[in-house]
Enzyme design. Sequence first.
Site, PDB file in Angstrom:
ATOM      1  N   THR A  99    -107.683  31.084   8.313  1.00 19.02           N
ATOM      2  CA  THR A  99    -107.815  29.651   8.530  1.00 19.02           C
ATOM      3  C   THR A  99    -109.123  29.134   7.931  1.00 19.02           C
ATOM      4  OG1 THR A  99    -108.278  28.060  10.293  1.00 19.02           O
ATOM      5  CG2 THR A  99    -108.686  30.335  10.824  1.00 19.02           C
ATOM      6  N   ASP A 100    -109.167  27.839   7.659  1.00 21.40           N
ATOM      7  CA  ASP A 100    -110.424  27.221   7.202  1.00 21.40           C
ATOM      8  C   ASP A 100    -111.451  27.145   8.330  1.00 21.40           C
ATOM      9  OD1 ASP A 100    -109.181  25.241   8.710  1.00 21.40           O
ATOM     10  OD2 ASP A 100    -109.270  23.693   7.166  1.00 21.40           O
ATOM     11  N   GLU A 101    -111.002  27.356   9.582  1.00 16.82           N
ATOM     12  CA  GLU A 101    -111.939  27.199  10.706  1.00 16.82           C
ATOM     13  C   GLU A 101    -113.039  28.250  10.695  1.00 16.82           C
ATOM     14  OE1 GLU A 101    -110.395  25.964  14.433  1.00 16.82           O
ATOM     15  OE2 GLU A 101    -108.512  25.266  13.572  1.00 16.82           O
ATOM     16  N   TYR A 125    -111.567  31.132  18.908  1.00 14.89           N
ATOM     17  CA  TYR A 125    -110.448  31.312  17.971  1.00 14.89           C
ATOM     18  C   TYR A 125    -110.985  31.587  16.563  1.00 14.89           C
ATOM     19  CZ  TYR A 125    -106.930  29.883  14.525  1.00 14.89           C
ATOM     20  OH  TYR A 125    -106.113  29.829  13.429  1.00 14.89           O
ATOM     21  N   LYS A 177    -110.687  34.994  14.214  1.00 12.71           N
ATOM     22  CA  LYS A 177    -110.084  35.023  12.876  1.00 12.71           C
ATOM     23  C   LYS A 177    -111.117  35.520  11.852  1.00 12.71           C
ATOM     24  CE  LYS A 177    -106.524  33.887  11.757  1.00 12.71           C
ATOM     25  NZ  LYS A 177    -105.227  34.633  11.726  1.00 12.71           N
TER      26      LYS A 177
HETATM   27  P1  NAD Z   1     -98.250  30.269  16.249  1.00 12.56           P
HETATM   28  O1  NAD Z   1     -99.100  30.328  17.478  1.00 12.56           O
HETATM   29  O2  NAD Z   1     -97.230  29.191  16.117  1.00 12.56           O
HETATM   30  O3  NAD Z   1     -97.482  31.658  16.045  1.00 12.56           O
HETATM   31  C1  NAD Z   1     -98.086  32.886  16.281  1.00 12.56           C
HETATM   32  C2  NAD Z   1     -96.968  33.891  16.452  1.00 12.56           C
HETATM   33  O4  NAD Z   1     -97.566  35.184  16.641  1.00 12.56           O
HETATM   34  C3  NAD Z   1     -96.088  33.629  17.677  1.00 12.56           C
HETATM   35  O5  NAD Z   1     -94.731  33.721  17.319  1.00 12.56           O
HETATM   36  C4  NAD Z   1     -96.456  34.742  18.646  1.00 12.56           C
HETATM   37  O6  NAD Z   1     -95.376  35.135  19.480  1.00 12.56           O
HETATM   38  C5  NAD Z   1     -96.870  35.847  17.695  1.00 12.56           C
HETATM   39  N1  NAD Z   1     -97.800  36.796  18.311  1.00 12.56           N
HETATM   40  C6  NAD Z   1     -98.897  36.530  19.052  1.00 12.56           C
HETATM   41  N2  NAD Z   1     -99.470  37.669  19.457  1.00 12.56           N
HETATM   42  C7  NAD Z   1     -98.733  38.680  18.938  1.00 12.56           C
HETATM   43  C8  NAD Z   1     -98.833  40.093  18.988  1.00 12.56           C
HETATM   44  N3  NAD Z   1     -99.820  40.697  19.664  1.00 12.56           N
HETATM   45  N4  NAD Z   1     -97.907  40.832  18.338  1.00 12.56           N
HETATM   46  C9  NAD Z   1     -96.903  40.234  17.649  1.00 12.56           C
HETATM   47  N5  NAD Z   1     -96.749  38.897  17.586  1.00 12.56           N
HETATM   48  C10 NAD Z   1     -97.666  38.126  18.220  1.00 12.56           C
HETATM   49  O7  NAD Z   1     -99.281  30.242  15.039  1.00 12.56           O
HETATM   50  P2  NAD Z   1     -99.133  29.554  13.621  1.00 12.56           P
HETATM   51  O8  NAD Z   1     -99.607  28.160  13.715  1.00 12.56           O
HETATM   52  O9  NAD Z   1     -97.787  29.845  13.090  1.00 12.56           O
HETATM   53  O10 NAD Z   1    -100.215  30.373  12.808  1.00 12.56           O
HETATM   54  C11 NAD Z   1     -99.869  31.559  12.092  1.00 12.56           C
HETATM   55  C12 NAD Z   1    -101.103  32.100  11.424  1.00 12.56           C
HETATM   56  O11 NAD Z   1    -101.635  31.119  10.540  1.00 12.56           O
HETATM   57  C13 NAD Z   1    -102.228  32.448  12.385  1.00 12.56           C
HETATM   58  O12 NAD Z   1    -102.825  33.628  11.956  1.00 12.56           O
HETATM   59  C14 NAD Z   1    -103.182  31.270  12.265  1.00 12.56           C
HETATM   60  O13 NAD Z   1    -104.499  31.673  12.523  1.00 12.56           O
HETATM   61  C15 NAD Z   1    -102.996  30.877  10.822  1.00 12.56           C
HETATM   62  N6  NAD Z   1    -103.244  29.462  10.502  1.00 12.56           N
HETATM   63  C16 NAD Z   1    -102.594  28.477  11.174  1.00 12.56           C
HETATM   64  C17 NAD Z   1    -102.813  27.146  10.806  1.00 12.56           C
HETATM   65  C18 NAD Z   1    -102.085  26.013  11.488  1.00 12.56           C
HETATM   66  O14 NAD Z   1    -102.333  24.847  11.154  1.00 12.56           O
HETATM   67  N7  NAD Z   1    -101.162  26.275  12.401  1.00 12.56           N
HETATM   68  C19 NAD Z   1    -103.690  26.842   9.770  1.00 12.56           C
HETATM   69  C20 NAD Z   1    -104.327  27.892   9.096  1.00 12.56           C
HETATM   70  C21 NAD Z   1    -104.089  29.188   9.465  1.00 12.56           C
END
Ligand code: NAD
Length: 353
Positions: free
Chosen positions: A143-145, A169, A173
């Site tokens: 993430t950009d965070e 968080y 990351k």
């Molecule tokens: P989300 O919370 O919607 O999904 C996370 C998924 O991971 C869920 O389905 C959850 O059940 C699963 N999970 C959690 N712990 C687990 C474990 N121990 N074993 C297996 N599965 C597990 O998150 P998202 O928004 O889809 O984000 C996905 C990735 O992208 C993350 O790594 C996040 O840091 C990164 N990200 C998200 C955004 C955003 O805007 N949502 C932006 C940049 C990066």
Amino acid sequence: MSVAVDPMIDKRLLVTGAAGFIGANFCHHWLRKRPRTTLVALDALTYAGNRHNLEGLGQHAGFRFVQGDINDAPLVERLMTDHQLNVVVHFAAESHVDRSIHDPDAFIQTNILGTHNLLRVAKSLWLDGPQGRIPHRFHHISTDEVYGTLGPQDPPFREETPYAPNSPYAASKAGSDHLVRAYQHTYGLSTTTSNCSNNYGPYHFPEKLIPLIIVNILHNQPLPLYGDGRQIRDWLYVEDHCRGIAAILDQGREGESYNIGGCNEWANIDIVLLIGQIMDELFASDPRWLQAYPQSAAAQGRNSADLIQHVRDRPGHDRRYAIDATKITRELGFQPAVDFPAGIRQTCLLYTS
Ligand code: NAD
């Protein structure tokens, strides 16, 4: 069974966090473009994961869903061996900043220890197995965070921007990013990392700003905005993010990080106003909305924006994020395709029942 296939040619994917927001979009995107690929979707189905997000993918012979934890080393090892997987696309994470402030433990467990477990298994199978090093790729979604916060005039985050995570968080990351880097640098694991800005679109869990605002408008609930609502984020339609990840999997250089963003900075309050305006237009133009949500402000002839309520700001709330995506554009030809107001309208339309 041999796993010596070249991931640049024949990708056989383990997608972690596949039932979450971005993971699910990625699985749909990938199998739409490459329907014959082997793709094992692993997800623990925490509160954020939803099996239904993957509906329809069972038609692909190479698709498997497995409920399980990335911390379960024997499970991960078995999946990777049984299906001859040579690519990990690692989305699984605890992802909600507010939750990380109240209860950071799960973030350390999944984001740091879970990532380390995957790296350890990948190293043992792809570098230390009886055949020695075999072709592989480990792509880590970040993430950009991790870069911290920007002032109004600061240039956007580049890949070289020093890490300065401000929430548990973001720190978890950042920790996982460093482990990925270390496994590449120390052991020669073939890794790439992408640091993306805020995503929106289908399957978004409604604790996050955009789906929360849409759902609350439909149910005539307050639209909560932290502080003055002037926090700025760079927004990207989730399908564009998936295209960026696919480009990295195809052409990304080993050991490199790529920032992915939309060049699309919006203050939270302006997003809420935009969603309110679009929802009011949808209610005015389509009687299905009035019938389905008669209690909503729009159905009662009021503006959805009247529901805005400023609430106490989140502790340590980062003020501004912005991404400089020059590297992925220059090296891999990536450009976001979806215009923000059009993408938001598309997202609102997903809620028509
Ligand atoms: P989300 O919370 O919607 O999904 C996370 C998924 O991971 C869920 O389905 C959850 O059940 C699963 N999970 C959690 N712990 C687990 C474990 N121990 N074993 C297996 N599965 C597990 O998150 P998202 O928004 O889809 O984000 C996905 C990735 O992208 C993350 O790594 C996040 O840091 C990164 N990200 C998200 C955004 C955003 O805007 N949502 C932006 C940049 C990066």
